[in-house]
Design a protein around this motif. Structure first.
Motif, PDB file in Angstrom:
ATOM      1  N   ILE A 115       0.850  -1.183   0.000  1.00 47.99           N
ATOM      2  CA  ILE A 115       0.000   0.000   0.000  1.00 47.99           C
ATOM      3  C   ILE A 115       0.885   1.231   0.000  1.00 47.99           C
ATOM      4  O   ILE A 115       1.904   1.278   0.692  1.00 47.99           O
ATOM      5  CB  ILE A 115      -0.927   0.012   1.233  1.00 47.99           C
ATOM      6  N   GLY A 116       0.485   2.243  -0.781  1.00 49.17           N
ATOM      7  CA  GLY A 116       1.214   3.504  -0.801  1.00 49.17           C
ATOM      8  C   GLY A 116       0.269   4.666  -0.604  1.00 49.17           C
ATOM      9  O   GLY A 116      -0.925   4.570  -0.901  1.00 49.17           O
ATOM     10  N   ALA A 120       5.359   0.772  -4.555  1.00 52.87           N
ATOM     11  CA  ALA A 120       6.372  -0.023  -5.255  1.00 52.87           C
ATOM     12  C   ALA A 120       7.783   0.251  -4.755  1.00 52.87           C
ATOM     13  O   ALA A 120       8.740  -0.374  -5.225  1.00 52.87           O
ATOM     14  CB  ALA A 120       6.281   0.240  -6.760  1.00 52.87           C
ATOM     15  N   GLY A 121       7.938   1.201  -3.825  1.00 48.98           N
ATOM     16  CA  GLY A 121       9.261   1.541  -3.309  1.00 48.98           C
ATOM     17  C   GLY A 121      10.122   2.268  -4.322  1.00 48.98           C
ATOM     18  O   GLY A 121      11.347   2.114  -4.338  1.00 48.98           O
ATOM     19  N   VAL A 135       5.500   0.436 -12.186  1.00 43.94           N
ATOM     20  CA  VAL A 135       4.966  -0.506 -11.203  1.00 43.94           C
ATOM     21  C   VAL A 135       4.930  -1.911 -11.805  1.00 43.94           C
ATOM     22  O   VAL A 135       5.316  -2.890 -11.154  1.00 43.94           O
ATOM     23  CB  VAL A 135       3.569  -0.047 -10.720  1.00 43.94           C
ATOM     24  N   ARG A 136       4.521  -2.016 -13.037  1.00 49.05           N
ATOM     25  CA  ARG A 136       4.463  -3.324 -13.716  1.00 49.05           C
ATOM     26  C   ARG A 136       5.864  -3.906 -13.902  1.00 49.05           C
ATOM     27  O   ARG A 136       6.057  -5.114 -13.759  1.00 49.05           O
ATOM     28  CB  ARG A 136       3.745  -3.193 -15.057  1.00 49.05           C
ATOM     29  N   GLU A 137       6.834  -3.040 -14.224  1.00 50.79           N
ATOM     30  CA  GLU A 137       8.218  -3.511 -14.368  1.00 50.79           C
ATOM     31  C   GLU A 137       8.754  -4.100 -13.065  1.00 50.79           C
ATOM     32  O   GLU A 137       9.628  -4.972 -13.095  1.00 50.79           O
ATOM     33  CB  GLU A 137       9.124  -2.359 -14.819  1.00 50.79           C
ATOM     34  N   GLU A 138       8.233  -3.656 -11.940  1.00 53.62           N
ATOM     35  CA  GLU A 138       8.627  -4.176 -10.635  1.00 53.62           C
ATOM     36  C   GLU A 138       7.896  -5.469 -10.291  1.00 53.62           C
ATOM     37  O   GLU A 138       8.105  -6.042  -9.228  1.00 53.62           O
ATOM     38  CB  GLU A 138       8.376  -3.133  -9.542  1.00 53.62           C
ATOM     39  N   ILE A 177      -1.173  -2.271  -4.513  1.00 52.22           N
ATOM     40  CA  ILE A 177      -0.620  -3.014  -5.647  1.00 52.22           C
ATOM     41  C   ILE A 177      -0.395  -4.458  -5.206  1.00 52.22           C
ATOM     42  O   ILE A 177      -0.174  -4.726  -4.031  1.00 52.22           O
ATOM     43  CB  ILE A 177       0.674  -2.374  -6.200  1.00 52.22           C
ATOM     44  N   GLU A 178      -0.494  -5.373  -6.177  1.00 56.57           N
ATOM     45  CA  GLU A 178      -0.366  -6.794  -5.898  1.00 56.57           C
ATOM     46  C   GLU A 178       0.678  -7.394  -6.817  1.00 56.57           C
ATOM     47  O   GLU A 178       0.805  -6.974  -7.973  1.00 56.57           O
ATOM     48  CB  GLU A 178      -1.693  -7.505  -6.164  1.00 56.57           C
TER      49      GLU A 178
END
Length: 158
Positions: A4-5, A53-54, A85-88, A155-156
């Motif tokens: 969560i962000g 996502a950090g 985010v998807r790349e992570e 995000i999951e």
């Protein structure tokens, strides 16, 4: 794995600028001062996703010192953030946001904002929530000096 962000953004009003919130241009006597289009809702959402996502914050990825982001549509930045985010290895689960503004009245525009942002995030509209509130005349938003927005995103792992 889920994360969560939280994101927050605020901009002061600027006479002569257009007001854009959630990708929707709203008729009003002024817009928001910013390097981009000043969409505080999208900026808060970007920060929420980046935080989950950090990956730092919006200023790290799209600095206001860069001419290539001058006047940019913030939804373009949001779509780039979703790509990061998807790349992570994550996908967006849902998001919830609150716009803080004494004026203008935002309720008539919230559904279109939700449609735009759900599309940009790649989620169903029911997973994107947006609320608007005033501060009953208190603080910079209550004095009509600007608009602020808060957002949280989940995000999951894909």
């Amino acid at each position: 794995m889920i994360r969560i962000g939280h994101g927050y953004d605020a901009h002061r009003f600027a006479p002569g600028a257009k007001l854009v919130l959630g990708g929707v241009t709203i008729e009003f006597d002024c817009g928001l001062a910013a390097h981009s289009d000043g969409d505080v809702l999208v900026h808060a959402l970007c920060d929420a996703l980046l935080g989950a996502a950090g990956l730092g914050d919006i200023g790290r990825h799209f600095p206001d010192t860069s001419a290539k982001f001058a006047g940019i549509d913030s939804r373009i930045l949001l779509r780039r953030v979703v790509g990061l985010v998807r790349e992570e290895g994550f996908r967006v689960g849902n998001a919830d946001a609150t716009i803080v503004a004494q004026a203008p009245r935002l309720a008539p525009h919230l559904h279109r904002m939700r449609e735009h942002l759900a599309d940009d995030l790649g989620i169903v509209i029911g997973a994107m929530n947006i609320k608007a509130t005033t501060t009953e005349g208190m603080g910079f938003t209550g004095r009509g000096e600007g608009i602020a927005a808060h957002a949280v995103a989940l995000i999951e792992a894909r």
